[in-house]
Enzyme design. Structure first.
Site, short mmCIF file in Angstrom:
data_model
loop_
_atom_site.label_atom_id
_atom_site.label_comp_id
_atom_site.label_asym_id
_atom_site.label_seq_id
_atom_site.Cartn_x
_atom_site.Cartn_y
_atom_site.Cartn_z
N ASP A 14 0.86 -1.19 0.00
CA ASP A 14 0.00 0.00 0.00
C ASP A 14 0.90 1.24 0.00
O ASP A 14 1.81 1.35 0.83
CB ASP A 14 -0.89 -0.03 1.25
CG ASP A 14 -1.98 1.03 1.22
OD1 ASP A 14 -3.16 0.67 1.36
OD2 ASP A 14 -1.64 2.23 1.07
N ASP A 111 -4.01 2.40 -5.01
CA ASP A 111 -2.66 2.39 -4.43
C ASP A 111 -2.31 1.12 -3.67
O ASP A 111 -1.40 1.11 -2.87
CB ASP A 111 -2.45 3.63 -3.55
CG ASP A 111 -2.99 3.46 -2.14
OD1 ASP A 111 -4.00 2.73 -1.97
OD2 ASP A 111 -2.39 4.04 -1.21
N GLU A 112 -3.05 0.04 -3.92
CA GLU A 112 -2.68 -1.19 -3.20
C GLU A 112 -2.86 -2.42 -4.06
O GLU A 112 -3.70 -2.46 -4.96
CB GLU A 112 -3.47 -1.33 -1.89
CG GLU A 112 -4.94 -1.33 -2.10
CD GLU A 112 -5.78 -1.48 -0.83
OE1 GLU A 112 -5.39 -2.23 0.09
OE2 GLU A 112 -6.84 -0.86 -0.80
P1 TTP Z 1 -5.29 5.03 1.37
O1 TTP Z 1 -4.28 4.00 1.00
O2 TTP Z 1 -6.38 4.65 2.30
O3 TTP Z 1 -4.56 6.28 2.04
P2 TTP Z 1 -3.16 6.94 1.70
O4 TTP Z 1 -2.41 6.19 0.66
O5 TTP Z 1 -3.38 8.39 1.40
O6 TTP Z 1 -2.42 6.89 3.09
P3 TTP Z 1 -1.81 5.61 3.84
O7 TTP Z 1 -2.06 4.41 2.97
O8 TTP Z 1 -0.35 5.92 4.00
O9 TTP Z 1 -2.53 5.56 5.14
O10 TTP Z 1 -5.98 5.62 0.07
C1 TTP Z 1 -5.28 5.82 -1.15
C2 TTP Z 1 -5.74 7.10 -1.81
O11 TTP Z 1 -7.15 7.08 -2.00
C3 TTP Z 1 -5.46 8.34 -0.98
O12 TTP Z 1 -4.15 8.86 -1.19
C4 TTP Z 1 -6.54 9.28 -1.41
C5 TTP Z 1 -7.69 8.38 -1.80
N1 TTP Z 1 -8.73 8.41 -0.73
C6 TTP Z 1 -9.83 9.25 -0.88
O13 TTP Z 1 -9.97 9.93 -1.90
N2 TTP Z 1 -10.77 9.28 0.12
C7 TTP Z 1 -10.66 8.54 1.27
O14 TTP Z 1 -11.53 8.61 2.15
C8 TTP Z 1 -9.52 7.66 1.42
C9 TTP Z 1 -9.35 6.81 2.64
C10 TTP Z 1 -8.59 7.64 0.38
MG MG Z 2 -2.22 4.11 0.84
#
Ligand code: TTP
Ligand code: MG
Length: 359
Positions: A14, A111-112
């Protein structure tokens, strides 16, 4: 680290603060500055935070928070509007890099991804190499969890964010999960966590040991069992690569049940952009679009429609999902999960049955 025999070895990767980190790569002056990426283009108080950089998280800013609240916590931060197409390009670069090294790759969101590392002699070493390559070649930071199944790998990747590598050796799944608060279990939202706590279940270990009949009575037969199996670190799901599967989908579980029409629409658009990217990458057109909605009481419905012309376009997918929302969702009803799926594929290179081509 590498002396285990892995019956199965799955990595969950991720990216860290993904949208914000892409913005930092494109403008290095932003590195280390508290940075918020805001959904839609409303940087005023009505917008919501898509993500915040780790520098901003130190002020308490989190995804899904209103911009108004974020500005109270972090008035001097930088607030930028989302730029989906850029994030999609970066996402594709990361996924292509991963595909070079893993036996199978299942992308689960922008992103995962899960990777099958079953054939690798030293999975932790490969995971580290992947993290290093993603930083060196693309500029992004990733967290990785390694375990014998998807659920545990996913939990492990969140364990040491940002930039961590967490290895859960075979046989130690339940032990790894047990001390974590039950609300951290993947799929358990704040409301379910509160209900579990109300019946004396505080940790994932408590959930693993809880009376199954009691869980079934409280949460329904299937969810009760699945929650308990996950809590025990059991998850038989296989990695599904896109070539084998018959559909592509995104789902988002909300931190809080969500009835905000704008926010739901934003999520649909974002998932449609992700689906467009994956369809185009695989040279596929989809004939069927469906949505999945889960309400606060866990009731889950799907609605589907078949398009007249197969598509790989985000706007068409989003418009179809919007029509389906009008069928399945009454304004103001809180949702805990929303998903968009495309299926019934046509390969772009396959002959299409138009009268023109029949000549
Ligand atoms: P995540 O992987 O949940 O969050 P992140 O990558 O920003 O942070 P981390 O993994 O380090 O905790 O989500 C990936 C992307 O999806 C995030 O950069 C932005 C988007 N997103 C939204 O648009 N709304 C949301 O509520 C969430 C959780 C994520
Ligand atoms: Mg993330």
């Amino acid at each position: 680290m590498s002396n285990y025999t892995w019956p199965r070895c799955i990595a969950h990767l991720d990216l860290d603060a993904f949208y914000a980190t892409v913005e930092e790569v494109l403008n290095p002056a932003l590195k280390g500055v508290p940075l918020m990426v805001v959904m839609g283009d409303d940087l005023g108080n009505r917008g919501a935070i898509a993500t915040a950089s780790y520098a901003a998280r130190r002020f308490g800013v989190r995804s899904a928070m209103s911009v108004a609240n974020a500005r109270k916590l972090c008035p001097d931060g930088v607030y930028l509007p989302v730029r989906h197409h850029l994030y999609r390009e970066f996402s594709q670069k990361v996924m292509s890099l991963l595909a070079e090294e893993a036996a199978a790759l299942e992308q689960v969101s922008i992103d995962e991804a899960y990777l099958d590392l079953g054939h690798i002699a030293d999975p932790p070493a490969l995971a580290q190499r992947l993290q290093g390559r993603i930083i060196a070649e693309i500029g992004l930071s990733a967290s990785v969890g390694l375990a014998t199944n998807k659920l545990t790998a996913k939990m492990a990747s969140g364990h040491l964010k940002p930039g961590g590598l967490t290895v859960v050796p075979p046989g130690e799944e339940a032990e790894f999960l047990a001390p974590l608060p039950v609300g951290k279990l993947h799929g358990v939202g704040p409301k379910t966590a509160a209900r579990l706590q109300a019946i004396g279940i505080q940790t994932i270990g408590d959930l693993a040991e809880a009376d199954i009949d009691m869980l079934r009575t409280n949460f329904g037969p299937n969810i009760g069992l699945e929650m308990q199996q996950h809590a025990a670190g059991i998850d038989p799901r296989q990695i599904e690569t896109e070539r084998e599967i018959k559909s592509l989908s995104y789902e988002r579980t909300f931190l809080e049940d969500n009835a905000n029409r704008r926010d739901l629409w934003h999520n649909i658009q974002e998932m449609a952009v992700g689906l467009e990217g994956r369809l185009q990458k695989n040279n596929l057109l989809a004939r069927t679009v469906s949505i999945k909605l889960r309400f606060s009481n866990w009731k889950t419905i799907t609605r589907a429609e078949t398009l007249l012309t197969p598509t790989d376009k985000a706007a068409t997918i989003a418009a179809s999902a919007g029509r389906l929302m009008r069928l399945g969702w009454k304004r103001g009803t809180p949702l805990r999960l929303i998903g968009v799926r495309v299926s019934n594929f046509v390969e772009i290179d396959a002959p299409r049955q138009t009268s023109f081509e029949l000549q």
